[in-house]
Design an enzyme around this catalytic site. Structure first.
Site, PDB file in Angstrom:
ATOM      1  N   GLU A 105      22.052  31.843  21.279  1.00 14.43           N
ATOM      2  CA  GLU A 105      21.659  31.706  19.887  1.00 14.43           C
ATOM      3  C   GLU A 105      20.839  32.887  19.391  1.00 14.43           C
ATOM      4  O   GLU A 105      21.005  33.352  18.261  1.00 14.43           O
ATOM      5  CB  GLU A 105      20.883  30.404  19.682  1.00 14.43           C
ATOM      6  N   HIS A 175      20.176  16.514  19.490  1.00 13.75           N
ATOM      7  CA  HIS A 175      21.302  16.592  18.563  1.00 13.75           C
ATOM      8  C   HIS A 175      21.000  15.823  17.286  1.00 13.75           C
ATOM      9  O   HIS A 175      21.882  15.227  16.698  1.00 13.75           O
ATOM     10  CB  HIS A 175      22.581  16.049  19.206  1.00 13.75           C
TER      11      HIS A 175
END
Lengths: 280, 398
Positions: A105, A175
Site C-alpha cells: 500500500e 474489513h
C-alpha cells in the site's frame, strides 16, 4: 462472491480522497448519500438509479475514456477488484492503463503521487480502507503537501485514491473501519465533494428550516467528522437551533467481530435520537 | 511494584515453557496396528534444498515410525478442521473473513517438530493451523471462529486473530506483512533475556513485497536477531500470481545479505530439517530466510473461489502429486508402518473428534455484550458509549 459483494457494496461506500473534479453526478451523489452527512440526490443528472458499485465502475470508464493520461491500478483490479468496481476496465483500456500492483500500500500511494506529479490522472485503489494505514505517510506528507511545499511548482492534483470503507455486516476488525476523519484533518486532501469541502450551505439551510440536526457516521464518535459538522453548524446556526445537535455514530471501541449492530449507528439508535431531538 | 512482580512472574513463566510435548495436537487417536516404533529411520527429502549464501543441510532426514504417524495424524486433523470451517462458513456460523490453510499443513507441522514451545511463532491471518500446531484446542478454535465465549480469544478476535500465549504463539495479524517487524521485536526480547530460543516469523509471498519486510530484515541482520523469516510461498498473493507481483520470486534470495533456503513446503520432513537447521543458524548467526514452496487449495479467503486466476487442473495436479498428507501416507504404507485401513480408521476417528469439537463450540454462548467495551484499554478511561436505548444502556469504558 459477485452476488454477495453486490449486496455488500451498497453498504460499503467508497471514500474518494483527493480529486480534481467529480467524475459524474451519479458517483458523487452516491458517495454523498453513503457518507451519510448530506442529503444526496440519488440518481443524479442521469435520472436512472444505479447502485454505488455500478456508479464507480461507470465513473472509472468515463475517466479512462475521456482522459488518455488516466490510469487505474491497485491490488487485484486487473480482474475486476474484490468489489468488482473495476470490472471490464482492463479489457477495454488495456493492461498498460489498468493493472495489478503487488501487495504494497505504501508503494501504491507513493507511485501514484509520482505518476500524478507528471501530469497524469492516477487512480489508485486501496482494497479496503482498513489497509490504507501503511500508505498514511505517503498520503498525508507526500501527496497532501506537495503543492504547498514546492510553492506550486509541483502538485499531484491528478491523484485519486479510492478505497471502500465501512461495515459489511460481518467484516470484523480489519474489513470494517471508517478512517475518513484522519484524512479530513490534513489540509491539502480533498474528499469527493462530500467531506472536504462538505456542503455547509445545504445543511445550514436545512437546519434553518427545522432547527434540528442529527449527524451520523460509522466511525467512532470521538473526533469523528460529525464533531466538525456539529461545531460548524453550532457556529452558523446557534440562534436557530431548537435542540442540541445529535450525533449517532460508532462506539469508541475497536470495530467488533460480534455484536456489530451494538457498535453501529443503527436505525433504532437514530430513531431514538430523532425522538430525543424532536421532544427536546 | 505489584506490576513489576506480575511481569517477572510472567517472564519466568515464559522461560520455563515446557519442552515440546510428543504430540502437537491434543488428540487421543491411537489406532491399533499403526507402528509406534521409535527406531531411527532416514528418509531423503523430495527435492534438494536450494540455498543462498549458506551451505544447505543434508537431504537425509532422521525420523521414526512414531513421528511419521504423528505427522499424518496432525496434518489430517488440520485438513479436516479447515474443511469443516469451510462448511461452517457457508452455513453462516462463521462470519467475518476466513482464510483456510489446507494444502499448507506440512509447514505448520514440520516447523512444530523442529521447535520447542519456548520458540515464538507469529503469523498473519491464515492462522488456524499454526494455532493447532502450537497445541491449540479444536473446540477453542471453532468457538473463536464462530465468535463464541469459549474461543481462544474469547470470541473477540475471530478467524484472523488466534493467540496462545502459553505456547508463545503470537497470532494472528490482519494486515499483510505487518507482523514481520513484530517478530523481530520478539526475537530481540528473546536474545535480551538470554533465552536459547528463536522466533519463527511467518509471512506469505504477497507480503514479501511489502516495504515493512525489508525494514525488518535490515534490523534483524544489523542486530543479529535470532529470527527465522519463513516465507510461505503458496504462489498467489490474494488473486495475483507471484510472477505478476514479484520481480524475483526466489524469495529465499531476497534478503540479499541474509542467508536463505528454499524448502519443499509440501514435504513435512524437509520442513522439519530446514527449521532445525534455521533455528541453529539463527541462534548462532542471526536471521535466515526459509522459503517454503507450498500451495493453498482454497482461495485467498472465503469470498474468493480461487479459480479465476488459476486453473482447476493446476489445483488437481498439486493434489495428485505433492499433497503433504498423501506423501506421509505413502511413506507409512511403503515402510509397512500402517495399513491403508488403519490410516482410514485414523482419519475417521479424527473426523469424529472434529465434529465433537464443533458441537462443543456451538454450545458455547456468545460473549457478554459488555465485552464490547472491555480490553480497549487496561484501565477505565472515562469514555462513554451508549446502546440502542440511550437512557438505560450507557456505559463508561472499563
Amino acid at each position: 462472491m459477485a452476488a454477495k459483494s453486490l449486496r455488500e457494496i451498497r453498504r460499503a461506500a467508497a471514500a474518494g480522497i483527493g480529486s480534481r473534479r467529480c467524475f459524474s453526478g451519479d458517483a458523487a451523489a452516491a458517495a454523498a448519500a453513503a457518507a451519510g452527512v448530506a442529503e444526496g440526490k440519488v440518481g443524479g443528472g442521469a435520472g436512472k438509479e444505479v447502485n454505488l458499485f455500478t456508479a464507480i465502475n461507470q465513473a472509472l470508464h468515463i475517466a479512462l475514456d475521456t482522459d488518455p493520461r488516466s490510469y487505474v491500478f491497485g491490488e487485484d483490479v486487473g480482474f475486476g477488484g474484490v468489489f468488482r468496481c473495476t470490472t471490464g476496465l482492463a479489457d477495454r483500456f488495456g493492461r498498460n492503463r489498468v493493472f495489478n500492483t503487488p501487495l504494497c500500500e505504501q508503494g501504491i500511494a507513493g507511485f501514484a503521487v509520482g505518476l500524478a506529479a507528471m501530469g497524469n490522472r492516477a487512480i489508485a485503489e486501496i482494497q479496503f480502507a482498513d489497509y490504507i494505514f501503511p500508505a498514511f505517510d505517503q498520503i498525508v506528507n507526500e501527496a497532501a503537501k506537495f503543492r504547498y511545499r514546492s510553492g506550486n511548482e509541483f502538485n499531484c492534483g491528478g491523484l485519486t485514491i479510492r478505497s471502500p470503507y465501512g461495515a459489511v455486516g460481518h467484516g470484523g476488525h480489519y474489513h470494517s473501519q471508517s478512517p475518513e476523519a484522519f484524512f479530513c484533518h490534513v489540509p491539502g486532501l480533498k474528499h469527493l465533494r462530500t467531506l472536504i469541502p462538505w456542503d455547509k450551505e445545504t445543511v445550514e439551510a436545512s437546519v434553518s428550516k427545522t432547527g434540528k440536526l442529527l449527524v451520523s457516521h460509522e466511525a467512532p464518535i470521538t473526533g469523528g467528522f460529525g464533531a466538525e459538522i456539529a461545531a460548524s453548524i453550532t457556529e452558523r446556526c446557534f440562534q436557530r437551533l431548537e435542540a442540541p445537535v445529535a450525533r449517532v455514530c460508532g462506539l469508541d471501541t475497536p470495530f467488533p467481530l460480534v455484536y456489530e449492530t451494538f457498535y453501529m449507528p443503527t436505525k433504532n439508535k437514530v430513531l431514538d435520537a430523532i425522538k430525543a431531538t424532536v421532544n427536546y | 511494584m505489584a506490576a513489576a512482580v506480575v511481569l517477572l512472574r510472567r517472564l519466568r513463566g515464559v522461560t520455563a515453557a515446557p519442552r515440546r510435548a510428543a504430540a502437537a495436537l491434543p488428540l487421543t487417536t491411537s489406532v491399533r496396528g499403526v507402528s509406534d516404533s521409535t527406531e531411527p529411520l532416514t528418509i531423503e527429502t523430495s527435492v534438494p534444498y536450494k540455498s543462498h549464501i549458506v551451505d544447505p543441510p543434508p537431504r537425509e532426514v532422521a525420523t521414526t515410525a512414531r513421528e511419521l504417524a504423528t505427522f499424518f495424524r496432525d496434518m489430517s486433523a488440520m485438513r479436516r478442521a479447515e474443511i469443516a470451517a469451510d462448511s461452517l462458513y457457508k452455513a453462516k456460523l462463521i462470519r467475518g473473513f476466513c482464510h483456510l490453510y489446507d494444502g499448507q499443513e506440512a509447514v505448520a507441522v514440520g516447523m512444530e517438530a523442529a521447535t520447542t514451545r519456548a520458540d515464538a511463532i507469529i503469523t498473519a491471518y491464515r492462522d488456524h493451523c499454526a494455532y493447532l500446531a502450537r497445541g491449540g484446542d479444536l473446540a477453542a478454535l471453532f468457538a473463536e471462529l464462530m465468535g463464541r465465549r469459549g474461543g481462544c480469544s474469547r470470541g473477540k478476535g475471530g478467524s484472523m486473530h488466534l493467540y496462545k500465549k502459553d505456547a508463545n504463539f503470537y497470532g494472528g495479524h490482519g494486515i499483510v506483512g505487518a507482523q514481520v517487524p513484530l517478530g523481530c521485536g520478539l526475537a530481540f526480547a528473546q536474545r535480551y533475556r538470554k533465552e536459547a530460543a528463536v522466533t519463527f516469523d511467518l509471512y506469505g509471498d504477497g507480503a514479501a513485497n511489502q516495504g515493512q519486510l525489508f525494514e525488518a530484515l535490515n534490523m534483524a541482520a544489523l542486530w543479529k536477531l535470532p529470527v527465522v523469516l519463513v516465507c510461505e510461498n503458496n504462489h498467489y498473493g490474494m488473486g495475483t500470481a507471484e510472477w505478476r507481483a514479484s520481480k524475483s520470486p526466489a524469495y529465499y534470495k531476497r534478503g540479499d545479505y541474509v542467508p536463505g533456503l528454499k524448502v519443499d513446503g509440501m514435504d513435512v520432513l524437509a520442513v522439519k530439517q530446514a527449521c532445525k537447521f534455521a533455528k541453529q543458524h539463527a541462534l548462532e548467526n542471526g536471521p535466515i530466510i526459509l522459503e517454503m514452496d507450498t500451495y493453498r487449495y482454497h482461495g485467498h479467503s472465503m469470498s474468493d473461489p480461487g479459480s479465476t486466476y488459476r486453473t482447476r487442473d493446476e489445483i488437481a495436479g498439486i493434489r495428485q502429486e505433492r499433497d503433504p498428507i498423501e506423501r506421509v501416507r505413502k511413506l507409512l504404507l511403503a515402510h509397512d508402518f500402517a495399513t491403508t485401513q488403519e490410516l482410514k480408521d485414523m482419519e475417521k476417528e479424527i473426523r469424529k473428534q472434529v465434529d465433537t469439537a464443533i458441537a462443543k463450540a456451538k454450545e458455547s454462548p456468545m460473549p457478554d455484550p459488555s465485552e464490547l467495551f472491555t480490553n480497549v484499554y487496561v484501565n477505565d478511561c472515562g469514555l462513554e458509549s451508549f446502546g440502542v436505548d440511550r437512557k438505560v444502556v450507557r456505559t463508561v469504558l472499563p
